[in-house]
Design a protein around this motif. Structure first.
Motif, PDB file in Angstrom:
ATOM      1  N   UNK A  80       0.817  -1.209   0.000  1.00 17.18           N
ATOM      2  CA  UNK A  80       0.000   0.000   0.000  1.00 17.18           C
ATOM      3  C   UNK A  80       0.850   1.257   0.000  1.00 17.18           C
ATOM      4  N   UNK A  81       2.125   1.114  -0.349  1.00 20.02           N
ATOM      5  CA  UNK A  81       2.964   2.314  -0.422  1.00 20.02           C
ATOM      6  C   UNK A  81       2.539   3.115  -1.650  1.00 20.02           C
ATOM      7  N   UNK A 126     -12.452   1.350   8.063  1.00 23.71           N
ATOM      8  CA  UNK A 126     -12.159   0.231   7.173  1.00 23.71           C
ATOM      9  C   UNK A 126     -13.111  -0.936   7.453  1.00 23.71           C
ATOM     10  N   UNK A 141      -8.008  -1.837   2.326  1.00 23.38           N
ATOM     11  CA  UNK A 141      -6.804  -0.996   2.373  1.00 23.38           C
ATOM     12  C   UNK A 141      -6.105  -0.957   1.026  1.00 23.38           C
ATOM     13  N   UNK A 148      -6.667   5.758  -4.737  1.00 17.19           N
ATOM     14  CA  UNK A 148      -6.019   7.063  -4.547  1.00 17.19           C
ATOM     15  C   UNK A 148      -4.936   7.276  -5.596  1.00 17.19           C
ATOM     16  N   UNK A 152      -4.865  10.239  -8.377  1.00 16.66           N
ATOM     17  CA  UNK A 152      -3.698  11.124  -8.595  1.00 16.66           C
ATOM     18  C   UNK A 152      -3.315  11.123 -10.072  1.00 16.66           C
TER      19      UNK A 152
ATOM     20  N   UNK B   4      10.480   3.085   4.640  1.00 15.75           N
ATOM     21  CA  UNK B   4       9.468   2.461   3.778  1.00 15.75           C
ATOM     22  C   UNK B   4       8.386   1.794   4.599  1.00 15.75           C
ATOM     23  N   UNK B   7       6.223   4.477   5.805  1.00 13.86           N
ATOM     24  CA  UNK B   7       5.473   5.065   4.695  1.00 13.86           C
ATOM     25  C   UNK B   7       4.254   4.221   4.347  1.00 13.86           C
ATOM     26  N   UNK B   8       4.377   2.905   4.524  1.00 12.91           N
ATOM     27  CA  UNK B   8       3.254   2.014   4.191  1.00 12.91           C
ATOM     28  C   UNK B   8       2.083   2.204   5.156  1.00 12.91           C
ATOM     29  N   UNK B   9       2.348   2.866   6.274  1.00 13.95           N
ATOM     30  CA  UNK B   9       1.281   3.058   7.265  1.00 13.95           C
ATOM     31  C   UNK B   9       0.687   4.468   7.221  1.00 13.95           C
ATOM     32  N   UNK B  11      -1.176   6.105   5.025  1.00 10.37           N
ATOM     33  CA  UNK B  11      -2.594   6.212   4.654  1.00 10.37           C
ATOM     34  C   UNK B  11      -3.474   5.787   5.831  1.00 10.37           C
ATOM     35  N   UNK B  17      -6.743   4.760  11.363  1.00 10.72           N
ATOM     36  CA  UNK B  17      -7.049   3.320  11.459  1.00 10.72           C
ATOM     37  C   UNK B  17      -5.965   2.529  12.171  1.00 10.72           C
ATOM     38  N   UNK B  46      -5.194  15.221  -0.204  1.00  8.16           N
ATOM     39  CA  UNK B  46      -6.001  14.472  -1.169  1.00  8.16           C
ATOM     40  C   UNK B  46      -7.331  14.059  -0.537  1.00  8.16           C
ATOM     41  N   UNK B  50     -11.028  15.127  -1.859  1.00  9.27           N
ATOM     42  CA  UNK B  50     -12.069  14.139  -2.185  1.00  9.27           C
ATOM     43  C   UNK B  50     -13.317  14.419  -1.356  1.00  9.27           C
TER      44      UNK B  50
END
Lengths: 162, 250
Positions: A80-81, A126, A141, A148, A152, B4, B7-9, B11, B17, B46, B50
């Motif tokens: 999800x990166x 979620x 997720x 998203x 973009x 990294x 970064x994956x967390x 969102x 969440x 973003x 939205x």
């Protein structure tokens, strides 16, 4: 009537059509009333109502034409990166006006559009989204991440005049 | 943890969440990482774009009336007495009346909560959820003067996770009250305050309950009835309620 405005907004985004959205909402309340004895008190009423609306849409002519499938084989366990784009996000959003964002949302596959709306407009968790769409939380997720990214990319193309 | 992994967390952090522990850990990481902070800012921007663009379509009044007409009228229950002996019937009537009087208070409270839940949902879905937009209690409280027949105090929210968004006048049984909107994380909470009337009975002076997807806390303080309702967790509803109770005391 609970959730009336939210359900109508969501219905309109799904159907792209005012009359169909109105019919969809009317049918949803009718089904909810009929099916209310089966509703489990203490469970998520909002997810239940949105699920009725979505399922009604799926079996409608527009819903069947919309093609609610994407390549799902990579959804489970997908990273999800977020992908990086050339245009910095803040610049992208600043340059995009609301109409441009609306058009970009409209152009998304409905399967991406619905998760964005449920998460960012309806502010569902979620878990609620998973209950509404009947998919695992992990899929929620990953689908949100893909949606998203797709948004973009859509905005970037619009800004570049493609 | 490598960047990294953080970064994956991002969102999930922006969507509120992560678990409480992960939220704290992410907050710590963001304080020292400009790159992840920048990514978080982009993510939040973003989401806001939205959210703003997504609240686009409003139903017509004609549709609302059409749907409401489609809902059937409530049917009155039919009582069957033929099998009950005369004495037992008299006793049954007395018992039923007593139970109904108690149930009526519960029903009234339940109906009030249902009405307020609908008002809360309608407010959040509205393009103009509040009539006075301010995070400052010293602006919001005076705005209600002359608009409602009572005054109330608002709590100091500095060093709390809550923020005041504003307020509006609402009507319950044709009498005006104050509705205040608070925010915690991604959740909005409505606080409804109105004058307690003798004809509007409630089973308990204080109670916490869950109605549909909402947590509710209600109490009476100095002839004012408070209802705190929202989809935030029960602990947060209770914390806000405690702040309001402290503010109400002299």
């Amino acid at each position: 009537m609970p959730l009336f405005d939210s359900l109508y907004n969501f219905a309109h985004w799904l159907t792209h059509n005012r009359e169909e959205a109105e019919d969809l909402v009317q049918e949803t309340y009718g089904k909810a009333l009929k099916g209310f004895p089966s509703f489990q008190p203490g469970t998520n009423f909002r997810a239940w109502m949105f699920r009725i609306l979505r399922n009604t849409f799926l079996t409608s002519r527009t819903g069947l034409k919309s093609g609610m499938t994407i390549s799902l084989d990579s959804e489970e366990g997908e990273s999800v990166i977020p992908t990086t784009t050339e245009t910095p996000e803040s610049l992208l959003i600043e340059r995009s006006n609301q109409q441009m964002v609306q058009e970009a949302i409209e152009e998304l596959p409905v399967i991406f559009r619905e998760v964005l709306l449920l998460c960012d407009v309806e502010e569902m968790s979620y878990q609620e989204i998973a209950e509404t769409i009947s998919i695992p939380i992990g899929t929620v997720m990953s689908r949100l991440a893909r949606a998203r990214n797709a948004l973009r990319q859509g905005l970037t193309k619009k800004l570049q005049g493609v | 943890m490598a960047c990294d992994s953080w970064r994956s967390k991002i969102a999930a952090y922006a969507d509120a969440e992560l678990s409480a522990e992960e939220m704290r850990a992410m907050g710590e990481h963001l304080r020292g990482c400009a790159s992840c902070t920048s990514d978080l800012l982009n993510c939040v921007q973003l989401k806001r774009a939205i959210q703003s663009a997504g609240k686009r379509f409003m139903p017509s009044l004609a549709l609302r009336e059409r749907v409401e007409k489609g809902l059937p009228a409530r049917k009155k229950p039919v009582l069957v007495w033929s099998w009950i002996p005369k004495l037992a019937a008299t006793v049954a009537v007395v018992v039923i009346v007593v139970l109904l009087l108690h149930a009526w208070s519960s029903l009234e409270q339940g109906q009030t909560i249902a009405e307020l839940a609908d008002l809360h949902v309608a407010t959040l879905a509205s393009a103009n959820p509040v009539d006075v937009i301010s995070t400052d209690r010293h602006t919001v409280k005076p705005w209600f003067q002359g608009r409602i027949p009572f005054t109330f105090n608002l709590p100091e929210l500095a060093n709390t996770p809550f923020a005041l968004e504003g307020g509006r006048v609402f009507y319950l049984a044709q009498t005006p009250g104050a509705q205040l909107i608070f925010k915690i994380g991604n959740h909005r909470i409505s606080v409804f305050i109105f004058q307690n009337r003798p004809e509007r009975r409630f089973t308990t002076s204080n109670s916490r309950s869950r109605r549909l997807t909402f947590n509710v806390e209600t109490w009476t303080e100095d002839d004012l009835r408070y209802f705190v309702i929202g989809d935030a967790n029960a602990d947060d509803i209770h914390k806000l309620s405690e702040l309001l109770k402290i503010a109400a005391r002299p």
